[in-house]
Design a protein around this motif. Structure first.
Motif, PDB file in Angstrom:
ATOM      1  N   ILE A  23     -10.264 -74.896  22.701  1.00 41.18           N
ATOM      2  CA  ILE A  23     -10.455 -74.930  24.158  1.00 41.18           C
ATOM      3  C   ILE A  23     -10.099 -73.613  24.839  1.00 41.18           C
ATOM      4  O   ILE A  23     -10.300 -73.478  26.041  1.00 41.18           O
ATOM      5  N   SER A  24      -9.572 -72.634  24.077  1.00 40.12           N
ATOM      6  CA  SER A  24      -9.249 -71.346  24.683  1.00 40.12           C
ATOM      7  C   SER A  24      -9.599 -70.218  23.721  1.00 40.12           C
ATOM      8  O   SER A  24      -9.850 -70.438  22.542  1.00 40.12           O
ATOM      9  N   ASP A  25      -9.600 -69.004  24.225  1.00 42.72           N
ATOM     10  CA  ASP A  25      -9.912 -67.830  23.414  1.00 42.72           C
ATOM     11  C   ASP A  25      -8.683 -67.270  22.702  1.00 42.72           C
ATOM     12  O   ASP A  25      -8.789 -66.285  21.982  1.00 42.72           O
ATOM     13  N   ILE A  26      -7.519 -67.870  22.915  1.00 43.45           N
ATOM     14  CA  ILE A  26      -6.269 -67.393  22.330  1.00 43.45           C
ATOM     15  C   ILE A  26      -6.087 -68.031  20.950  1.00 43.45           C
ATOM     16  O   ILE A  26      -6.319 -69.225  20.775  1.00 43.45           O
ATOM     17  N   ASP A  27      -5.663 -67.223  19.986  1.00 42.94           N
ATOM     18  CA  ASP A  27      -5.339 -67.743  18.656  1.00 42.94           C
ATOM     19  C   ASP A  27      -3.893 -68.231  18.680  1.00 42.94           C
ATOM     20  O   ASP A  27      -2.949 -67.462  18.515  1.00 42.94           O
ATOM     21  N   TRP A  28      -3.699 -69.516  18.902  1.00 42.25           N
ATOM     22  CA  TRP A  28      -2.371 -70.095  19.085  1.00 42.25           C
ATOM     23  C   TRP A  28      -1.566 -70.138  17.797  1.00 42.25           C
ATOM     24  O   TRP A  28      -0.349 -70.292  17.837  1.00 42.25           O
ATOM     25  N   SER A  29      -2.208 -69.985  16.658  1.00 38.62           N
ATOM     26  CA  SER A  29      -1.477 -70.053  15.393  1.00 38.62           C
ATOM     27  C   SER A  29      -0.591 -68.834  15.166  1.00 38.62           C
ATOM     28  O   SER A  29       0.304 -68.863  14.325  1.00 38.62           O
ATOM     29  N   VAL A  30      -0.809 -67.747  15.902  1.00 36.94           N
ATOM     30  CA  VAL A  30       0.013 -66.548  15.715  1.00 36.94           C
ATOM     31  C   VAL A  30       1.205 -66.498  16.663  1.00 36.94           C
ATOM     32  O   VAL A  30       2.006 -65.573  16.593  1.00 36.94           O
ATOM     33  N   VAL A  31       1.336 -67.485  17.538  1.00 38.68           N
ATOM     34  CA  VAL A  31       2.471 -67.509  18.464  1.00 38.68           C
ATOM     35  C   VAL A  31       3.740 -67.772  17.659  1.00 38.68           C
ATOM     36  O   VAL A  31       3.830 -68.729  16.899  1.00 38.68           O
ATOM     37  N   ASP A  32       4.730 -66.897  17.826  1.00 37.43           N
ATOM     38  CA  ASP A  32       5.964 -66.931  17.054  1.00 37.43           C
ATOM     39  C   ASP A  32       7.002 -67.831  17.717  1.00 37.43           C
ATOM     40  O   ASP A  32       6.992 -68.033  18.934  1.00 37.43           O
ATOM     41  N   LEU A  33       7.927 -68.336  16.915  1.00 39.02           N
ATOM     42  CA  LEU A  33       9.022 -69.155  17.431  1.00 39.02           C
ATOM     43  C   LEU A  33       9.856 -68.377  18.442  1.00 39.02           C
ATOM     44  O   LEU A  33      10.286 -68.929  19.467  1.00 39.02           O
TER      45      LEU A  33
END
Length: 126
Positions: A23-33
């Motif tokens: 649903i977005s253009d952001i790759d959420w899997s790379v968001v760090d803890l």
């Protein structure tokens, strides 16, 4: 509390990153803890940050001016006792300017009344 919000945010992102990527253009899997924890801490302190941006600097400037004045007077030959008295007066003024909530104000007034009458404070139930 902010760290907890960060952990919860990280768990949500990890659980739904495939859906979020769709649903977005952001790759959420790379968001760090660490980013999530920083977000949580920032979120918790938004009100405090807003206060210091809008009002805190005014009070800090006044206190800084008084501290500089005390140091300037001290260099002119003010005794240590007089310097300490000036610092104590400044501390008292700063503490008196702190806005207390209603419960704290009521408790403070009760303690002042007990102190004036000489009666010991009542123990609080835990």
């Amino acid at each position: 509390m902010g760290i907890l919000i960060g952990f919860v945010t990280d768990v949500i992102i990890r659980a739904f990153h495939k859906y979020l990527n769709q649903i977005s253009d952001i790759d959420w899997s790379v968001v760090d803890l660490k980013v999530c924890i920083a977000f949580g801490i920032l979120l918790i302190h938004v009100r405090t940050i807003y206060y210091f941006i809008t009002q805190g600097s005014k009070q800090n400037e006044e206190v800084e001016k008084v501290l500089l004045l005390i140091e300037a007077i001290k260099k002119e030959g003010l005794s240590d006792w007089q310097t300490k008295q000036m610092y104590l007066a400044l501390y008292k003024k700063v503490l008196d300017s702190v806005d207390l909530n209603k419960e704290t104000k009521a408790e403070l007034e009760k303690l002042k009344a007990n102190q004036a009458s000489g009666t010991p404070p009542e123990p609080q139930a835990e």
